[in-house]
Design a protein around this motif. Structure first.
Motif, mmCIF file in Angstrom:
data_model
loop_
_atom_site.group_PDB
_atom_site.id
_atom_site.type_symbol
_atom_site.label_atom_id
_atom_site.label_comp_id
_atom_site.label_asym_id
_atom_site.label_seq_id
_atom_site.Cartn_x
_atom_site.Cartn_y
_atom_site.Cartn_z
ATOM 1 N N HIS A 113 -3.970 9.221 0.837
ATOM 2 C CA HIS A 113 -5.470 8.909 0.860
ATOM 3 C C HIS A 113 -6.300 9.894 1.672
ATOM 4 O O HIS A 113 -7.452 9.880 1.370
ATOM 5 C CB HIS A 113 -5.808 7.276 1.462
ATOM 6 C CG HIS A 113 -5.126 6.425 0.407
ATOM 7 N ND1 HIS A 113 -5.402 6.457 -1.138
ATOM 8 C CD2 HIS A 113 -4.520 5.160 0.797
ATOM 9 C CE1 HIS A 113 -4.908 5.125 -1.444
ATOM 10 N NE2 HIS A 113 -4.119 4.842 -0.494
ATOM 11 N N GLY A 139 0.902 -1.187 0.071
ATOM 12 C CA GLY A 139 -0.024 -0.024 -0.244
ATOM 13 C C GLY A 139 0.981 1.297 -0.139
ATOM 14 O O GLY A 139 1.767 1.284 -0.901
ATOM 15 N N ARG A 145 3.305 4.058 5.369
ATOM 16 C CA ARG A 145 2.276 3.653 6.402
ATOM 17 C C ARG A 145 2.725 3.474 7.610
ATOM 18 O O ARG A 145 2.357 3.676 8.880
ATOM 19 C CB ARG A 145 1.161 2.639 5.895
ATOM 20 C CG ARG A 145 1.856 1.163 5.797
ATOM 21 C CD ARG A 145 0.668 0.331 5.418
ATOM 22 N NE ARG A 145 1.294 -0.829 4.871
ATOM 23 C CZ ARG A 145 1.845 -1.736 5.616
ATOM 24 N NH1 ARG A 145 1.458 -1.752 6.961
ATOM 25 N NH2 ARG A 145 1.910 -2.991 5.169
ATOM 26 N N ASP A 146 3.949 2.687 7.777
ATOM 27 C CA ASP A 146 4.500 2.315 9.087
ATOM 28 C C ASP A 146 5.143 3.388 9.911
ATOM 29 O O ASP A 146 5.280 3.333 11.180
ATOM 30 C CB ASP A 146 5.815 1.294 8.955
ATOM 31 C CG ASP A 146 5.374 -0.080 8.380
ATOM 32 O OD1 ASP A 146 4.293 -0.251 8.235
ATOM 33 O OD2 ASP A 146 6.154 -0.681 8.045
ATOM 34 N N PHE A 149 -4.478 4.487 7.933
ATOM 35 C CA PHE A 149 -6.007 3.821 8.377
ATOM 36 C C PHE A 149 -6.049 2.542 7.409
ATOM 37 O O PHE A 149 -4.908 2.460 6.398
ATOM 38 C CB PHE A 149 -7.030 4.583 8.123
ATOM 39 C CG PHE A 149 -7.269 5.406 6.849
ATOM 40 C CD1 PHE A 149 -6.235 6.511 6.214
ATOM 41 C CD2 PHE A 149 -8.034 4.973 5.787
ATOM 42 C CE1 PHE A 149 -6.365 7.191 5.296
ATOM 43 C CE2 PHE A 149 -8.342 5.738 4.668
ATOM 44 C CZ PHE A 149 -7.403 6.915 4.358
ATOM 45 N N ASP A 150 -7.133 1.811 7.111
ATOM 46 C CA ASP A 150 -6.907 0.411 6.631
ATOM 47 C C ASP A 150 -6.720 0.571 5.181
ATOM 48 O O ASP A 150 -5.791 -0.171 4.660
ATOM 49 C CB ASP A 150 -8.487 -0.017 6.627
ATOM 50 C CG ASP A 150 -8.732 -0.433 8.290
ATOM 51 O OD1 ASP A 150 -7.893 -0.594 9.113
ATOM 52 O OD2 ASP A 150 -10.122 -0.854 8.356
ATOM 53 N N ARG A 151 -7.018 1.493 4.377
ATOM 54 C CA ARG A 151 -6.955 1.727 3.133
ATOM 55 C C ARG A 151 -5.505 1.967 2.845
ATOM 56 O O ARG A 151 -4.991 1.401 1.664
ATOM 57 C CB ARG A 151 -7.673 2.984 2.491
ATOM 58 C CG ARG A 151 -7.782 3.059 1.028
ATOM 59 C CD ARG A 151 -8.561 4.128 0.536
ATOM 60 N NE ARG A 151 -8.102 4.534 -0.842
ATOM 61 C CZ ARG A 151 -8.611 5.548 -1.526
ATOM 62 N NH1 ARG A 151 -9.355 6.759 -0.589
ATOM 63 N NH2 ARG A 151 -8.686 6.007 -2.512
ATOM 64 N N CYS A 152 -4.634 2.468 3.510
ATOM 65 C CA CYS A 152 -3.367 2.752 3.487
ATOM 66 C C CYS A 152 -2.583 1.290 3.272
ATOM 67 O O CYS A 152 -1.296 1.337 2.627
ATOM 68 C CB CYS A 152 -2.624 3.480 4.625
ATOM 69 S SG CYS A 152 -3.712 4.836 4.716
ATOM 70 N N GLN A 153 -2.935 0.155 3.917
ATOM 71 C CA GLN A 153 -2.323 -0.938 3.762
ATOM 72 C C GLN A 153 -2.534 -1.810 2.384
ATOM 73 O O GLN A 153 -1.488 -2.352 2.054
ATOM 74 C CB GLN A 153 -2.782 -2.017 4.814
ATOM 75 C CG GLN A 153 -2.365 -1.694 6.179
ATOM 76 C CD GLN A 153 -2.789 -3.133 6.997
ATOM 77 O OE1 GLN A 153 -2.816 -4.166 6.653
ATOM 78 N NE2 GLN A 153 -3.110 -2.760 8.294
ATOM 79 N N SER A 154 -3.715 -1.546 1.803
ATOM 80 C CA SER A 154 -3.838 -2.225 0.417
ATOM 81 C C SER A 154 -3.925 -1.448 -0.664
ATOM 82 O O SER A 154 -3.239 -1.979 -1.655
ATOM 83 C CB SER A 154 -5.128 -2.747 0.700
ATOM 84 O OG SER A 154 -6.166 -1.710 0.756
ATOM 85 N N GLU A 155 -3.742 -0.295 -0.483
ATOM 86 C CA GLU A 155 -3.851 0.638 -1.837
ATOM 87 C C GLU A 155 -2.566 1.676 -1.743
ATOM 88 O O GLU A 155 -2.572 2.422 -0.796
ATOM 89 C CB GLU A 155 -5.332 1.367 -1.957
ATOM 90 C CG GLU A 155 -5.526 1.838 -3.330
ATOM 91 C CD GLU A 155 -7.033 2.566 -3.183
ATOM 92 O OE1 GLU A 155 -6.891 3.461 -3.948
ATOM 93 O OE2 GLU A 155 -7.644 2.159 -2.702
#
Ligand code: SF4
Length: 330
Positions: free
Chosen positions: A328, A295, A299-300, A306-312
């Motif tokens: 995002h 993503g 993010r780390d 938030f959630d979206r930052c892990q996948s996108e």
């Protein structure tokens, strides 16, 4: 034979980089079983206009210096385009590249390591004139004297060797060498990082004065926003091989949008600490580019993840006029 200078079209950016990628493959070893690839520069695009300075900022290891060397074609890009005055120089052969090399010079971070210790200062400054076969021997000597004076060195120092100069003076020799072929753009790769703070300001002011006189453009690379603040018209913030924010200097300092830019700004010293803005100080370390987080690569370390930052992975998007951000939240 003298290499003719390419035709100059003032309406086009001096430098335009489009979707530049530089990958390195890691050799197999006990630790690296697959032939992994590292994206040191991962789809970077920007323009530098005539007489403009683009500051490129990010922590050590984020890919800034690799980008500088790829732009100069000192290392070969994996893909993407590099336009100098509208011509893509990536497909050009070494011979075809020569006239563009004359337009594009580099000043390195370590002024001692980048100067040949066996050459006198005059021979170092004259190198680009020799390489591009510019002028007669007498004209070259006149040009070297003029460049020495312009960068604040004495003609009596011309026969001295690099070890006989201070760090600031050595960087002045590097700048004189970069100016010798009358380039249109100088890539300055951390040109003041190795210098004392008092000398840094002198060298930055010298670069700014020369820019005014010659309508020169700079791609000015630094790990510290405070260093690029004074000289840059626009600033690109780089994180793990990608540009995460791009804006005019004023917009970046007054309305930073990316959490990483905010963290870099928090590290900029302000004259009165009581006025220091309430900003998050950056924690953690730059992740390894061999195995970056999925993503959003930030993010780390991001306090707003938030959630979206892990996948996108966030795309770099224009939010306001000329202000782009990859996050995002925006
Ligand atoms: Fe932080 Fe998510 Fe924005 Fe990345 S995309 S900077 S993790 S908020």
């Amino acid at each position: 034979m003298q290499t003719p200078a390419p035709t100059v079209d003032g309406s086009k950016p001096v430098l335009e980089v489009v979707n530049l990628v530089k990958e390195f493959s890691l050799q197999r070893s006990l630790l690296v079983r697959r032939r992994d690839r590292v994206h040191a520069v991962d789809g970077v695009s920007f323009k530098v206009e005539v007489g403009e300075t683009l500051g490129l900022v990010g922590e050590s290891g984020c890919g800034k210096s690799t980008l500088a060397r790829a732009v100069m074609r000192l290392i070969e890009p994996t893909s993407g385009q590099i336009y100098i005055d509208g011509t893509d120089i990536v497909p050009l052969s070494k011979r075809q590249l020569r006239p563009y090399r004359r337009q594009l010079q580099i000043v390195f971070q370590d002024p001692f390591a980048s100067l040949n210790p066996r050459l006198s200062a005059a021979e170092i400054v004259a190198e680009p004139l020799d390489v591009h076969d510019i002028g007669s021997a007498e004209e070259r000597m006149e040009r070297v004297v003029e460049l020495f004076q312009r960068v604040g060195l004495r003609a009596s120092q011309m026969k001295n060797f690099p070890h006989q100069f201070s760090g600031g003076q050595r960087q002045r020799i590097g700048i004189a060498r970069a100016l010798a072929s009358n380039p249109r753009l100088i890539v300055a790769d951390e040109p003041v990082s190795a210098l004392d703070v008092s000398i840094q300001a002198q060298v930055v002011n010298l670069l700014m004065d020369i820019q005014q006189e010659r309508k020169l453009s700079y791609l000015f690379i630094a790990h510290d926003l405070a260093v690029v603040a004074h000289i840059s018209h626009k600033i690109a913030v780089m994180y793990l091989g990608r540009i995460v924010e791009f804006a005019e200097r004023r917009a970046l300092f007054t309305q930073p949008l990316h959490p990483y830019t905010e963290a870099l700004l928090a590290a900029v010293p302000v004259p009165n600490p009581a006025l220091k803005r309430e900003r998050e100080v950056l924690g953690g370390e730059l992740p390894s580019p061999i195995n970056p987080p999925s993503g959003c690569h930030f993010r780390d370390r991001c306090p707003h993840a938030f959630d979206r930052c892990q996948s996108e992975s966030p795309a770099l998007r224009e939010i306001g006029s000329g202000h782009l951000v990859a996050c995002h939240l925006h």
